[in-house]
Scaffold this motif. Structure first.
Motif, PDB file in Angstrom:
ATOM      1  N   HIS A  28      36.585  22.544  39.976  1.00 27.22           N
ATOM      2  CA  HIS A  28      36.439  23.848  39.333  1.00 27.22           C
ATOM      3  C   HIS A  28      37.190  23.857  38.016  1.00 27.22           C
ATOM      4  O   HIS A  28      36.659  24.275  36.978  1.00 27.22           O
ATOM      5  CB  HIS A  28      36.949  24.971  40.245  1.00 27.22           C
ATOM      6  N   TYR A  29      38.432  23.407  38.053  1.00 22.84           N
ATOM      7  CA  TYR A  29      39.237  23.397  36.820  1.00 22.84           C
ATOM      8  C   TYR A  29      38.659  22.443  35.770  1.00 22.84           C
ATOM      9  O   TYR A  29      38.720  22.701  34.583  1.00 22.84           O
ATOM     10  CB  TYR A  29      40.688  23.011  37.134  1.00 22.84           C
ATOM     11  N   ARG A  30      38.092  21.334  36.257  1.00 19.05           N
ATOM     12  CA  ARG A  30      37.569  20.335  35.320  1.00 19.05           C
ATOM     13  C   ARG A  30      36.256  20.765  34.680  1.00 19.05           C
ATOM     14  O   ARG A  30      36.017  20.482  33.514  1.00 19.05           O
ATOM     15  CB  ARG A  30      37.349  18.999  36.052  1.00 19.05           C
ATOM     16  N   THR A  31      35.415  21.471  35.444  1.00 18.95           N
ATOM     17  CA  THR A  31      34.045  21.653  34.956  1.00 18.95           C
ATOM     18  C   THR A  31      33.631  23.083  34.604  1.00 18.95           C
ATOM     19  O   THR A  31      32.696  23.283  33.836  1.00 18.95           O
ATOM     20  CB  THR A  31      33.030  21.147  36.008  1.00 18.95           C
ATOM     21  N   ARG A  32      34.277  24.107  35.198  1.00 15.27           N
ATOM     22  CA  ARG A  32      33.788  25.464  34.906  1.00 15.27           C
ATOM     23  C   ARG A  32      34.900  26.500  34.917  1.00 15.27           C
ATOM     24  O   ARG A  32      34.693  27.648  35.290  1.00 15.27           O
ATOM     25  CB  ARG A  32      32.692  25.864  35.906  1.00 15.27           C
ATOM     26  N   ASN A  33      36.102  26.098  34.510  1.00 20.62           N
ATOM     27  CA  ASN A  33      37.212  27.053  34.523  1.00 20.62           C
ATOM     28  C   ASN A  33      36.991  28.169  33.512  1.00 20.62           C
ATOM     29  O   ASN A  33      36.955  27.941  32.299  1.00 20.62           O
ATOM     30  CB  ASN A  33      38.534  26.344  34.234  1.00 20.62           C
ATOM     31  N   ALA A  34      36.816  29.378  34.031  1.00 19.92           N
ATOM     32  CA  ALA A  34      36.649  30.569  33.189  1.00 19.92           C
ATOM     33  C   ALA A  34      36.868  31.763  34.096  1.00 19.92           C
ATOM     34  O   ALA A  34      36.773  31.632  35.322  1.00 19.92           O
ATOM     35  CB  ALA A  34      35.234  30.616  32.618  1.00 19.92           C
ATOM     36  N   ASN A  35      37.161  32.912  33.493  1.00 18.61           N
ATOM     37  CA  ASN A  35      37.308  34.087  34.359  1.00 18.61           C
ATOM     38  C   ASN A  35      35.923  34.550  34.805  1.00 18.61           C
ATOM     39  O   ASN A  35      34.922  34.332  34.120  1.00 18.61           O
ATOM     40  CB  ASN A  35      38.083  35.204  33.659  1.00 18.61           C
ATOM     41  N   ILE A  36      35.894  35.198  35.982  1.00 21.93           N
ATOM     42  CA  ILE A  36      34.596  35.560  36.567  1.00 21.93           C
ATOM     43  C   ILE A  36      34.134  36.940  36.108  1.00 21.93           C
ATOM     44  O   ILE A  36      34.892  37.690  35.521  1.00 21.93           O
ATOM     45  CB  ILE A  36      34.668  35.512  38.119  1.00 21.93           C
ATOM     46  N   HIS A  37      32.889  37.218  36.406  1.00 21.93           N
ATOM     47  CA  HIS A  37      32.246  38.531  36.276  1.00 21.93           C
ATOM     48  C   HIS A  37      31.918  39.022  34.875  1.00 21.93           C
ATOM     49  O   HIS A  37      30.827  39.487  34.630  1.00 21.93           O
ATOM     50  CB  HIS A  37      33.051  39.627  37.004  1.00 21.93           C
ATOM     51  N   ARG A  38      32.833  38.937  33.905  1.00 18.47           N
ATOM     52  CA  ARG A  38      32.527  39.587  32.630  1.00 18.47           C
ATOM     53  C   ARG A  38      32.206  38.622  31.489  1.00 18.47           C
ATOM     54  O   ARG A  38      31.970  39.064  30.383  1.00 18.47           O
ATOM     55  CB  ARG A  38      33.692  40.494  32.189  1.00 18.47           C
ATOM     56  N   GLY A  39      32.260  37.336  31.760  1.00 16.83           N
ATOM     57  CA  GLY A  39      32.030  36.384  30.671  1.00 16.83           C
ATOM     58  C   GLY A  39      30.546  36.240  30.356  1.00 16.83           C
ATOM     59  O   GLY A  39      29.727  36.051  31.242  1.00 16.83           O
ATOM     60  N   ILE A  40      30.202  36.389  29.052  1.00 20.45           N
ATOM     61  CA  ILE A  40      28.789  36.246  28.662  1.00 20.45           C
ATOM     62  C   ILE A  40      28.585  34.815  28.171  1.00 20.45           C
ATOM     63  O   ILE A  40      28.200  34.594  27.032  1.00 20.45           O
ATOM     64  CB  ILE A  40      28.415  37.255  27.553  1.00 20.45           C
ATOM     65  N   TYR A  41      28.943  33.883  28.984  1.00 13.14           N
ATOM     66  CA  TYR A  41      28.727  32.484  28.596  1.00 13.14           C
ATOM     67  C   TYR A  41      28.592  31.654  29.860  1.00 13.14           C
ATOM     68  O   TYR A  41      28.984  32.098  30.945  1.00 13.14           O
ATOM     69  CB  TYR A  41      29.850  31.977  27.682  1.00 13.14           C
ATOM     70  N   LYS A  42      28.058  30.440  29.671  1.00 16.09           N
ATOM     71  CA  LYS A  42      27.615  29.651  30.827  1.00 16.09           C
ATOM     72  C   LYS A  42      28.699  29.344  31.853  1.00 16.09           C
ATOM     73  O   LYS A  42      28.503  29.534  33.044  1.00 16.09           O
ATOM     74  CB  LYS A  42      26.984  28.342  30.337  1.00 16.09           C
ATOM     75  N   ILE A  43      29.856  28.820  31.396  1.00 12.56           N
ATOM     76  CA  ILE A  43      30.821  28.379  32.419  1.00 12.56           C
ATOM     77  C   ILE A  43      31.387  29.576  33.199  1.00 12.56           C
ATOM     78  O   ILE A  43      31.751  29.444  34.361  1.00 12.56           O
ATOM     79  CB  ILE A  43      31.954  27.463  31.866  1.00 12.56           C
ATOM     80  N   SER A  44      31.437  30.745  32.554  1.00 14.35           N
ATOM     81  CA  SER A  44      31.886  31.939  33.299  1.00 14.35           C
ATOM     82  C   SER A  44      30.848  32.320  34.345  1.00 14.35           C
ATOM     83  O   SER A  44      31.187  32.701  35.473  1.00 14.35           O
ATOM     84  CB  SER A  44      32.115  33.112  32.348  1.00 14.35           C
ATOM     85  N   GLU A  45      29.577  32.213  33.966  1.00 10.34           N
ATOM     86  CA  GLU A  45      28.510  32.515  34.923  1.00 10.34           C
ATOM     87  C   GLU A  45      28.548  31.542  36.094  1.00 10.34           C
ATOM     88  O   GLU A  45      28.344  31.920  37.249  1.00 10.34           O
ATOM     89  CB  GLU A  45      27.146  32.468  34.225  1.00 10.34           C
ATOM     90  N   GLU A  46      28.851  30.275  35.776  1.00 11.07           N
ATOM     91  CA  GLU A  46      28.933  29.262  36.846  1.00 11.07           C
ATOM     92  C   GLU A  46      30.123  29.537  37.763  1.00 11.07           C
ATOM     93  O   GLU A  46      30.028  29.399  38.986  1.00 11.07           O
ATOM     94  CB  GLU A  46      29.069  27.863  36.234  1.00 11.07           C
ATOM     95  N   ALA A  47      31.244  29.941  37.156  1.00 12.68           N
ATOM     96  CA  ALA A  47      32.439  30.255  37.960  1.00 12.68           C
ATOM     97  C   ALA A  47      32.142  31.449  38.871  1.00 12.68           C
ATOM     98  O   ALA A  47      32.501  31.446  40.058  1.00 12.68           O
ATOM     99  CB  ALA A  47      33.625  30.550  37.055  1.00 12.68           C
ATOM    100  N   THR A  48      31.475  32.462  38.315  1.00 10.93           N
ATOM    101  CA  THR A  48      31.116  33.646  39.100  1.00 10.93           C
ATOM    102  C   THR A  48      30.210  33.258  40.269  1.00 10.93           C
ATOM    103  O   THR A  48      30.404  33.708  41.405  1.00 10.93           O
ATOM    104  CB  THR A  48      30.410  34.696  38.223  1.00 10.93           C
ATOM    105  N   ALA A  49      29.229  32.408  39.979  1.00  9.18           N
ATOM    106  CA  ALA A  49      28.285  31.987  41.031  1.00  9.18           C
ATOM    107  C   ALA A  49      29.013  31.237  42.137  1.00  9.18           C
ATOM    108  O   ALA A  49      28.748  31.451  43.331  1.00  9.18           O
ATOM    109  CB  ALA A  49      27.187  31.121  40.422  1.00  9.18           C
TER     110      ALA A  49
END
Lengths: 404, 147
Positions: A41-62
């Motif tokens: 998770h930290y290596r590939t899609r670390n971002a805050n969840i729910h409000r990010g309008i970008y791919k890795i945040s969407e992946e983290a949320t999913a």
């Protein structure tokens, strides 16, 4: 179950060859799959969840949402919206204590707990008692280590507004007949909170069938990272209860005048959660389900049966809790005449065996039922085998022989 | 566990059951009591004073062998010294008096007498002329962990 294969999945046993870990009721070891999921998770899609309008945040949320789905399916909750991520079972109980008390309790009301509860299912109620003038009552435990069901029924008086009961005792190992207890309470309109911290890692759990309104579990006791747990709330409660903590993520809109909040479960999850730990929790559930909870239960009954049999043969050893392995988990508390539990734990440690000594956060149980202020406890999980038990018994015999 | 480890513990364990300092002192001049909330161990240390000097030290104990032997070596050390000198006993010196290796998790057992004597001077009460005075116990470390 291929135990040898399972042990290989846990890096700690490679780091410490010969380690006999008999303290899984305190926390479990972590398989490589879970450790990798957190790191990944930290290596590939670390971002805050729910409000990010970008791919890795969407992946983290999913990934975070998928973990919630996994927990819901694991305990057969009707939907993932019934699952609130919390830090641990303790936080889940505290959340209920706050949300439920604020909206439902008044002076003179009673919370019915049991004498075999962990402090986590006693202290939040004591705190409420102090703040709101409510009372805490306790169901007795029989000398055989079972919950006294008649006493439970007798104490379900009209003043009782909530019953709180552990699914399995962390000291006696006793698996309580929670479905029956919930039925007694619900017949009188009393909701039940079940503490599943010691049950969910070890046996199949079905909250739908159980009928409870609240069920809490701790991820770290079931292969997941620490800092993540779950609170299940029934449809009725999750919509009716007010939020507990306020902050980001749980709100819908905020003005200078006030705020509105999100529907469940987000209304109970203020602030950035332990995203990577939740993802690790999901992975732990995948791992457990691959083995199968029925197979895990069967393995633990075999270990417990064997350990109980071996321990009862040793003179001077008192084993607490039900005699039948089928009625309990693999948490076995015991005393040895003339040797203090802490001394015993140190002697086990000198042989590379991890056991726990003390009151195991159950002072009322020790004082009122066991009659000792501390015990030593072995507790088993999927990676333990008969050789672990043989070694522990050999060491125990050796200690007793030397000190007599 | 090596034979030596078990043998060392056996000596500690035997002293914990048979310390010459483990006895009830009738009408002591000073008494300290306390428990370790983490494990429930309890000790009481009583002193007979002559002027400023401790002439006799005895302890009562409920708990593990390490805390009993900690109280025993502490009592032995205290005799012939002033209360002030006893309060200055360092943890390192207490471990030295104890005389066997102690893991970090268990050092609090050995340190229990020091904690009681040092951290809770308010509990020091002159019992002279007061007959039986029940001393309030206190918690050294109230932290509880979920296990």
């Amino acid at each position: 179950m291929n135990i040898k294969g399972i042990k290989n999945d846990f890096p700690i046993f490679r780091e410490h060859p010969g380690l006999v870990y008999l303290d899984s009721a305190a926390t479990s070891q972590k398989p490589k799959a879970v450790i990798d999921a957190v790191a990944n998770h930290y290596r590939t899609r670390n971002a805050n969840i729910h409000r990010g309008i970008y791919k890795i945040s969407e992946e983290a949320t999913a990934a975070y949402d998928a973990a919630r789905d996994a927990v819901a399916k694991f305990i057969n909750a009707p939907s993932s919206r019934n699952i609130i991520f919390v830090r641990n079972a303790t936080e889940g109980i505290n959340l209920v204590a706050h949300a439920f008390a604020r909206s439902r309790l008044k002076k003179g009301d009673v919370i019915l707990a049991t004498l075999m509860e962990h402090h986590a299912n006693i202290v939040p109620w004591h705190m409420l008692a102090k703040d709101r003038g409510i009372k805490v009552a306790f169901t007795n435990v029989t000398l055989e280590g079972y919950l006294d069901e008649e006493d439970f029924k007798k104490k379900l008086t009209s003043n009782v507004k909530l019953a709180a009961c552990t699914h399995a005792s962390n000291v006696l190992g006793t698996i309580n007949p929670v479905k029956r207890l919930v039925a007694y309470a619900n017949k009188k309109g009393i909701p039940v909170l079940v503490d599943g911290a010691q049950a969910a890692p070890h046996l199949p759990v079905d909250v739908h069938d159980m009928g409870c309104d609240f069920y809490v579990l701790s991820g770290h006791k079931m292969l997941a990272p620490s800092g993540i747990g779950a609170l299940y709330m029934s449809d009725e409660m999750i919509d009716a209860l007010p939020p507990f903590m306020g902050g980001g993520d749980m709100i819908e809109a905020v003005t200078t005048e006030g705020f509105t909040y999100q529907p469940a479960p987000l209304k109970f999850e203020a602030g950035t959660p332990a995203i990577e730990a939740a993802i690790g929790f999901g992975e732990a559930i995948v791992y457990l389900q691959k083995i199968g909870m029925k197979a895990i239960r069967k393995h633990e009954i075999e270990l417990t049966k064997y350990a109980l049999h071996q321990m009862r043969k040793i003179r001077g050893v008192t084993v607490y809790g039900p005699k039948k392995a089928e009625d309990r988990t693999g948490a076995i508390a015991f005393s040895v005449d003339g040797i203090h539990p802490h001394d015993l734990a140190s002697l086990f440690d000198a042989e590379n065996i991890c056991v726990r000594a003390g009151n195991h956060c159950t002072m009322p149980l020790h004082e009122n039922v066991l009659g000792v202020n501390a015990t030593t406890r072995m507790s088993f999980y999927i990676y333990n085998d008969m050789q672990d038990i043989d070694k522990a018994i050999r060491v125990l015999n050796n200690i007793i022989r030397t000190l007599k | 566990m090596s034979k030596e480890d078990l043998e060392t513990f056996r000596r500690i364990w035997e002293l914990s059951k048979d310390s010459p300092y483990m006895a009830k002192m009738e009408k002591p001049d000073l008494a300290f009591t306390g428990n370790n909330a983490v494990c429930g161990d309890w000790i009481e240390i009583a002193f007979r004073m002559k002027g400023k000097k401790i002439v006799e030290a005895r302890f009562l104990h409920k708990g593990c062998a390490l805390s009993a032997v900690g109280a025993s070596v502490f009592s032995e050390f205290a005799e012939g010294k002033t209360l002030e000198a006893v309060r200055k006993l360092t943890p390192q010196k207490q471990l030295e008096l104890f005389g066997a290796p102690v893991s970090p998790a268990r050092s609090k057992c050995v340190m229990l007498p020091l904690e009681i004597i040092k951290k809770n001077p308010s509990q020091t009460r002159s019992l002279k002329g007061e007959g039986e005075v029940k001393l309030r116990s206190y918690k050294i470390n109230p932290s509880q962990t979920r296990s």
